[in-house]
Every structure is written in C-alpha cells, then in structure tokens.
Design an enzyme around this catalytic site. Structure first.
Site, PDB file in Angstrom:
ATOM      1  N   CYS A 112     -41.317 -42.801 -88.948  1.00  0.00           N
ATOM      2  CA  CYS A 112     -39.844 -42.725 -88.913  1.00  0.00           C
ATOM      3  C   CYS A 112     -39.186 -43.517 -90.042  1.00  0.00           C
ATOM      4  CB  CYS A 112     -39.329 -43.196 -87.559  1.00  0.00           C
ATOM      5  SG  CYS A 112     -40.034 -42.250 -86.211  1.00  0.00           S
ATOM      6  N   HIS A 248     -32.117 -45.573 -87.696  1.00  0.00           N
ATOM      7  CA  HIS A 248     -32.997 -44.495 -87.231  1.00  0.00           C
ATOM      8  C   HIS A 248     -32.588 -44.121 -85.807  1.00  0.00           C
ATOM      9  CE1 HIS A 248     -36.329 -42.138 -86.053  1.00  0.00           C
ATOM     10  NE2 HIS A 248     -36.906 -43.069 -85.316  1.00  0.00           N
ATOM     11  N   ASN A 278     -34.933 -37.403 -81.810  1.00  0.00           N
ATOM     12  CA  ASN A 278     -35.559 -38.261 -82.819  1.00  0.00           C
ATOM     13  C   ASN A 278     -36.247 -37.359 -83.851  1.00  0.00           C
ATOM     14  OD1 ASN A 278     -37.270 -39.898 -84.287  1.00  0.00           O
ATOM     15  ND2 ASN A 278     -38.000 -41.070 -82.522  1.00  0.00           N
TER      16      ASN A 278
HETATM   17  O1  UT7 Z   1     -39.125 -43.312 -83.502  1.00  0.00           O
HETATM   18  C1  UT7 Z   1     -40.045 -44.350 -83.579  1.00  0.00           C
HETATM   19  C2  UT7 Z   1     -39.867 -45.357 -82.589  1.00  0.00           C
HETATM   20  N1  UT7 Z   1     -39.804 -44.803 -81.255  1.00  0.00           N
HETATM   21  C3  UT7 Z   1     -39.080 -45.392 -80.373  1.00  0.00           C
HETATM   22  O2  UT7 Z   1     -38.422 -46.342 -80.741  1.00  0.00           O
HETATM   23  C4  UT7 Z   1     -39.121 -44.936 -78.948  1.00  0.00           C
HETATM   24  C5  UT7 Z   1     -39.051 -46.127 -78.061  1.00  0.00           C
HETATM   25  N2  UT7 Z   1     -39.176 -45.868 -76.634  1.00  0.00           N
HETATM   26  C6  UT7 Z   1     -38.256 -45.210 -75.914  1.00  0.00           C
HETATM   27  O3  UT7 Z   1     -37.320 -44.639 -76.448  1.00  0.00           O
HETATM   28  C7  UT7 Z   1     -38.376 -45.242 -74.407  1.00  0.00           C
HETATM   29  O4  UT7 Z   1     -39.387 -46.149 -74.067  1.00  0.00           O
HETATM   30  C8  UT7 Z   1     -38.666 -43.864 -73.745  1.00  0.00           C
HETATM   31  C9  UT7 Z   1     -37.449 -42.984 -73.821  1.00  0.00           C
HETATM   32  C10 UT7 Z   1     -39.835 -43.209 -74.466  1.00  0.00           C
HETATM   33  C11 UT7 Z   1     -39.026 -44.042 -72.284  1.00  0.00           C
HETATM   34  O5  UT7 Z   1     -38.012 -44.756 -71.603  1.00  0.00           O
HETATM   35  P1  UT7 Z   1     -38.356 -46.000 -70.670  1.00  0.00           P
HETATM   36  O6  UT7 Z   1     -37.111 -46.444 -70.059  1.00  0.00           O
HETATM   37  O7  UT7 Z   1     -39.107 -46.986 -71.521  1.00  0.00           O
HETATM   38  O8  UT7 Z   1     -39.259 -45.352 -69.558  1.00  0.00           O
HETATM   39  P2  UT7 Z   1     -40.784 -45.690 -69.175  1.00  0.00           P
HETATM   40  O9  UT7 Z   1     -41.718 -45.215 -70.230  1.00  0.00           O
HETATM   41  O10 UT7 Z   1     -40.882 -47.122 -68.751  1.00  0.00           O
HETATM   42  O11 UT7 Z   1     -40.963 -44.774 -67.895  1.00  0.00           O
HETATM   43  C12 UT7 Z   1     -40.210 -44.997 -66.703  1.00  0.00           C
HETATM   44  C13 UT7 Z   1     -40.548 -43.931 -65.699  1.00  0.00           C
HETATM   45  C14 UT7 Z   1     -42.048 -43.725 -65.497  1.00  0.00           C
HETATM   46  O12 UT7 Z   1     -42.271 -43.445 -64.134  1.00  0.00           O
HETATM   47  P3  UT7 Z   1     -42.791 -44.596 -63.131  1.00  0.00           P
HETATM   48  O13 UT7 Z   1     -44.092 -45.053 -63.718  1.00  0.00           O
HETATM   49  O14 UT7 Z   1     -41.730 -45.657 -63.169  1.00  0.00           O
HETATM   50  O15 UT7 Z   1     -42.907 -43.873 -61.839  1.00  0.00           O
HETATM   51  C15 UT7 Z   1     -42.362 -42.498 -66.311  1.00  0.00           C
HETATM   52  O16 UT7 Z   1     -43.470 -41.789 -65.819  1.00  0.00           O
HETATM   53  O17 UT7 Z   1     -40.044 -42.662 -66.156  1.00  0.00           O
HETATM   54  C16 UT7 Z   1     -41.091 -41.690 -66.114  1.00  0.00           C
HETATM   55  N3  UT7 Z   1     -40.850 -40.720 -67.176  1.00  0.00           N
HETATM   56  C17 UT7 Z   1     -40.061 -39.650 -67.001  1.00  0.00           C
HETATM   57  N4  UT7 Z   1     -39.357 -39.223 -65.934  1.00  0.00           N
HETATM   58  C18 UT7 Z   1     -38.623 -38.092 -66.098  1.00  0.00           C
HETATM   59  C19 UT7 Z   1     -41.325 -40.719 -68.438  1.00  0.00           C
HETATM   60  N5  UT7 Z   1     -40.855 -39.661 -69.100  1.00  0.00           N
HETATM   61  C20 UT7 Z   1     -40.063 -38.979 -68.216  1.00  0.00           C
HETATM   62  C21 UT7 Z   1     -39.281 -37.807 -68.322  1.00  0.00           C
HETATM   63  N6  UT7 Z   1     -38.586 -37.411 -67.241  1.00  0.00           N
HETATM   64  N7  UT7 Z   1     -39.202 -37.103 -69.464  1.00  0.00           N
END
Ligand code: UT7
Length: 321
Positions: A112, A248, A278
């Site tokens: 990125c 970004h 993204n």
């Molecule tokens: O571009 C380069 C750099 N990239 C970034 O900077 C991305 C950085 N990360 C993020 O943007 C976020 O971490 C995400 C958007 C990817 C994820 O958000 P989060 O608030 O960190 O969620 P998480 O990964 O902690 O997941 C929370 C819950 C999980 O369920 P449990 O384990 O709490 O039951 C996931 O399985 O959300 C679940 N989950 C979803 N639920 C519905 C993960 N993806 C989804 C989804 N829909 N698409």
C-alpha cells in the site's frame, strides 16, 4: 531544484460491488462492513482488465492535466503489488501502450506504500536532473489475489489507479519524502506463496492475501501517526499548517484515529474509502486526484501524503501543490 506535481489523474473500473452484493456471497453484513471499515462499495476490474490497463487510464488523464505529450515523458515509475505479469514490469507495459519510447520504466513493490515509494524515487530523478518529466503511477487489481470466500479480506479491497506527472521547479513542489520498512512484520499481511516460494507440507500453495487485521490495525495507526509527526518535525511545521492530509485509505477507523491523535480535524482529511475500499498503492494518488478535481486541493496548498502497508512498509511526502 525541486520537483512539482503538474497534473493528476485517476481511474476506477466500471463494475461496482456493494456491501449488499457481498452479503450474498459470504457471511457478512453491510452493517458490519460499514461499522468496522467505513466501506460501502468498491470497484472491481473487468475480467479483461489488468493493472496496466487501469494505469494507462490514470496516466492519460494526468498527462492531459499537465499538458504533456508521450514524447515529453522521460521516466515511468509504477507502484503496484498486483502486476499483470512477473515481467515485463507494469512500467514497460504502460510505456508501450502510451507510445513512449526509450525512457526508464520500472515498478516498485511496496504494497500500500507503493505510490509513496514511487513518488519519492521519481522525485530523486527530477531533483538530480536525471528526469525532466516523470510519470508516477499507483495501480492495483488486488481483486485478483483476494480469496472471495474469505470474509475477513474480501470486503476490504478494491481496484483502481491514480497517477501524477512531476516536473522540475525552482520552487517546491515536493518538500520532503520519508520512507521506512520493517520486515519483522512480514507475516501479518502477505500472500503466503508466490512465483518463487514453493509450497511445503505445512504451507500449501496459497496465492491469496492473508491478514491478521487487528494486529495490522494497531501498527498502522501508530506508524502513520509517527511518520506524520516526523515529517512535520523535520520541516519545523505544525499540523495546523497542513491544508490537506491524504492518508492511505485502508479503513475509516484508522483515519479517524489518526486525525484524533494528530489533532487534525477530519474536515482536513481526504476520505475516499467509503466509495473505493482499500485500493492499496492506488489509494493515495486516487484520493489526491479526487481532491484536485472536486476543487478542495488548490494550487499552493500544503499536502501531506502518508501510507502504510504490507512488509510492513510506510512513507510520507510533504508537498506544496
Ligand atoms: O492496507 C494495508 C494496511 N491494512 C490495514 O491497515 C487493515 C487493518 N485492519 C483492519 O482494517 C481491521 O482489522 C479489519 C477491518 C480487517 C477487521 O476489523 P476488526 O475490528 O479488527 O475485526 P476483527 O478482525 O477483530 O474481527 C472481529 C470479529 C471476528 O469474529 P469473533 O472472532 O469476534 O467472533 C471476525 O470473525 O468480526 C468477524 N469478522 C466479520 N464479521 C462479519 C471478520 N470479518 C467479518 C466480516 N463480516 N466481513
């Protein structure tokens, strides 16, 4: 001698995939995606469109805006992590399509941060007199390396391209560039296999993006904050002097947290993540072009571009537009 942006351009593929569309294919909801990322829709390249096709569209618009012809371009640098081919590089493919002959053309792979790395590199060529008219592009079709059955990544990424032309100037222009990387984080955001890495018993071939989103999130916020602070400090500037912060576009929550930590009002931040998702190396030049074309980015404005991505890599460019 400085380099200065003389034209910008960008391109988004026609096909739009909304959160509602994704609800039909993976276990997700529009509400979750909007709340956790701010994304509402993303553009996805057509089957017959490659990264170079997207790059060419943005490049043509940037060249028109700069008032330059193919024969004027004497350097092409493309930031991309989703090249059409292993080689020739996307720079060469763009060069051929635009009828540009003989100039150096290469791609930089820094995920990125690719456009920031590309712009920094091209700036050095112009400042040292080795180029007089550089085409700098960020272009991606990350949709090709997304596992569309993995809800944790497929809702995030989109395709697109952005480009700028930079030319010599006695006045800045690009004021300062700052790049960094830390390979210790290589496993948090990566494709586990590639052209050279052979599959093993404990790591079967997997060409798709994998991301430990939560861990990436925390480092992204801290690193973006520190690169902005470093850029301001090294130029004896205060955040209030920046007209537009162009970060970004990974996640609206990352950008909101950044604006809060830096005490830069969100009204001074260009946000495109809602409409584009993204787009990796394309996201900063896309956001820059949006700001220029909708009239927010005016000549003379002080812009701070910043990016963070897989590797990890990061970087910033402070410039007077
Ligand atoms: O571009 C380069 C750099 N990239 C970034 O900077 C991305 C950085 N990360 C993020 O943007 C976020 O971490 C995400 C958007 C990817 C994820 O958000 P989060 O608030 O960190 O969620 P998480 O990964 O902690 O997941 C929370 C819950 C999980 O369920 P449990 O384990 O709490 O039951 C996931 O399985 O959300 C679940 N989950 C979803 N639920 C519905 C993960 N993806 C989804 C989804 N829909 N698409």
């Amino acid at each position: 001698m400085y380099s200065r942006i003389t034209g910008t351009g960008s391109y988004l593929p026609e096909k739009v995939v909304t959160n509602a569309d994704l609800e039909k294919t993976v276990d997700t909801t529009d509400e979750w995606i909007r709340a956790r990322t701010g994304i509402e829709r993303r553009h996805i390249a057509a089957d017959d469109q490659c990264t170079s096709d997207l790059a060419v569209h943005a490049a043509r618009l940037a060249m028109t805006a700069a008032g330059v012809q193919p024969e004027d371009i004497d350097l092409i640098v493309v930031g991309t992590t989703s090249p059409d081919l292993v080689f020739p590089n996307v720079g060469c493919l763009v060069q051929e399509r635009l009828g540009i002959r003989g100039c150096p053309a290469f791609s930089i792979e820094a995920a990125c941060s690719g456009f920031i790395y590309a712009l920094t590199t091209a700036d050095r060529f112009v400042v040292t007199g080795q180029a007089k008219c550089a085409l700098v592009i960020g272009a991606e079709t990350l949709s090709r390396i997304v596992d569309w059955s993995d809800r944790s990544t497929c809702v995030i990424f989109g395709d697109g391209s952005g480009a700028v032309v930079i030319q010599p100037s006695e006045e800045p222009g690009i004021i300062s560039c700052h790049l960094g990387a830390d390979g210790r984080y290589k496993d948090l955001l990566c494709t586990p296999s590639g052209p050279s890495k052979k599959p093993t018993a404990d790591q079967p071939r997997d060409p798709f993006i994998t991301m430990k989103g939560n861990e990436v999130f925390k480092v992204a916020v801290k690193t973006l904050e520190s690169i902005v602070r470093k850029t301001l400090a090294e130029n004896n500037m205060d955040g209030s002097e920046i007209d537009w912060l162009i970060p970004h576009q990974a996640n609206n929550r990352i950008i909101q947290a950044l604006s809060k930590r830096l005490k830069m009002p969100i009204e001074k931040v260009i946000l495109t993540v809602q409409e584009q998702g993204n787009t990796s190396a394309a996201s900063v030049p896309l956001a820059l072009d949006v700001a220029v074309r909708d009239g927010r980015g005016q000549r003379g404005d002080l812009l701070l571009l910043g990016a963070f991505g897989g590797g990890f890599t990061w970087g910033s460019v402070l410039l007077r537009y």
